[in-house]
Scaffold this active site. Structure first.
Site, PDB file in Angstrom:
ATOM      1  N   LYS A  88       0.804  -1.223   0.000  1.00  0.00           N
ATOM      2  CA  LYS A  88       0.000   0.000   0.000  1.00  0.00           C
ATOM      3  C   LYS A  88       0.839   1.275   0.000  1.00  0.00           C
ATOM      4  O   LYS A  88       0.446   2.290  -0.588  1.00  0.00           O
ATOM      5  CB  LYS A  88      -0.957  -0.012   1.195  1.00  0.00           C
ATOM      6  N   ASP A 125      -9.070   2.079   3.947  1.00  0.00           N
ATOM      7  CA  ASP A 125      -8.847   1.286   5.153  1.00  0.00           C
ATOM      8  C   ASP A 125      -9.295   2.032   6.402  1.00  0.00           C
ATOM      9  O   ASP A 125      -9.959   1.470   7.284  1.00  0.00           O
ATOM     10  CB  ASP A 125      -7.368   0.920   5.297  1.00  0.00           C
TER      11      ASP A 125
END
Length: 278
Positions: A88, A125
């Site tokens: 990420k 997230d």
């Protein structure tokens, strides 16, 4: 149909005959990738919405990531991809523009092709974690949190809980410099509310495991549970297994727990909007 019902449906895998020459492609990148649940959930969503599209898992090592991402971006019928551990942070540099959430976190977990061929990155997230925690009846505003793991998901969660009104966030990471960097970046937006720490704050209301420890049954605990307040909540962002060793041991001590799957469930509607799925 509730998003949570996507998980156990026996029809999760897309039928081969549903793939056509007009099928739009999506991918999820990770290493490992066998544990990801996004393909089952997103492919079910495509079917429910009547969208001729399919999402596939792509296992790629960190050393090959740049080549794979740039290759995927050149596939004409690939409209976007999701990103999971450990990529990420690294995928950020492949985006032409970043959302505010992605800029704050310095990481992305979703990339979208725009009409002009450029690529936009976002990170859901943090929003997914916050929504999942609130949906389970746990408060964030005014609470003290300790985040263990300043990787791609952890940085997004740290920013999101501060945005949701957390009173403080202590960041613990195996790399102290990474924890310091995250606390410093968050401190520019929320002065005095984020700090790097070498161990858990015993006064924490919520302690979050944002490390990969727990994916395998023989993994050590990401942190010791000794010294936590009896009222503390132990949260894990690992989705498979649903009940990690950390959560089981915390529950055995009488602590409240919060699993990882709600974070993904709450992200599915955000992915749908981001990828412009009807």
């Amino acid at each position: 149909m509730a998003v949570a019902s996507f998980v156990n449906d026996k029809r999760d895998a897309p039928a081969v005959e549903s793939i056509t020459g007009r099928t739009r492609l999506f991918a999820v990148l990770g290493d490992p990738v066998a544990q990801v649940m996004a393909p089952a959930m997103m492919n079910r969503l495509f079917r429910e919405r009547g969208v001729d599209a399919a999402l596939i898992p792509v296992e790629v090592s960190p050393g090959d990531l740049a080549a794979v991402v740039e290759g995927l971006k050149r596939i004409g019928n690939l409209d976007g991809f999701l990103v999971t551990v450990p990529h990420k942070l690294a995928v950020c540099r492949h985006a032409d523009r970043l959302s505010e959430a992605a800029r704050l976190a310095g990481s992305v977990n979703a990339m979208r092709r725009e009409a002009d061929g450029s690529w936009s990155g976002d990170n859901f997230d943090g929003a997914g974690f916050v929504r999942g925690l609130l949906g389970a009846g746990h408060a964030i505003a005014g609470k003290r949190l300790t985040l263990v793991g300043a990787g791609g998901a952890g940085v997004a969660i740290a920013a999101a809980v501060l945005q949701a009104g957390a009173s403080t966030v202590s960041v613990v990471d195996i790399d102290p410099a990474r924890a310091e960097a995250l606390a410093g970046r968050l401190g520019e937006r929320w002065p005095g509310l984020a700090r790097a720490a070498s161990s858990l704050d015993p006064a924490s209301d919520v302690v979050v495991n944002a490390t990969p420890l727990g994916l395998r049954e023989d993994d050590p605990l990401p942190f010791a549970l000794d010294g936590l307040r009896a009222e503390a909540i132990v949260a894990d962002i690992i989705m498979k297994p649903a009940q990690t060793r950390l959560l089981r041991e915390a529950a055995a001590r009488g602590l409240r727990t919060h699993p990882g799957l709600p974070m993904l469930n709450e992200q599915i509607p955000l992915y749908r909007e981001f990828f412009r799925i009807p």
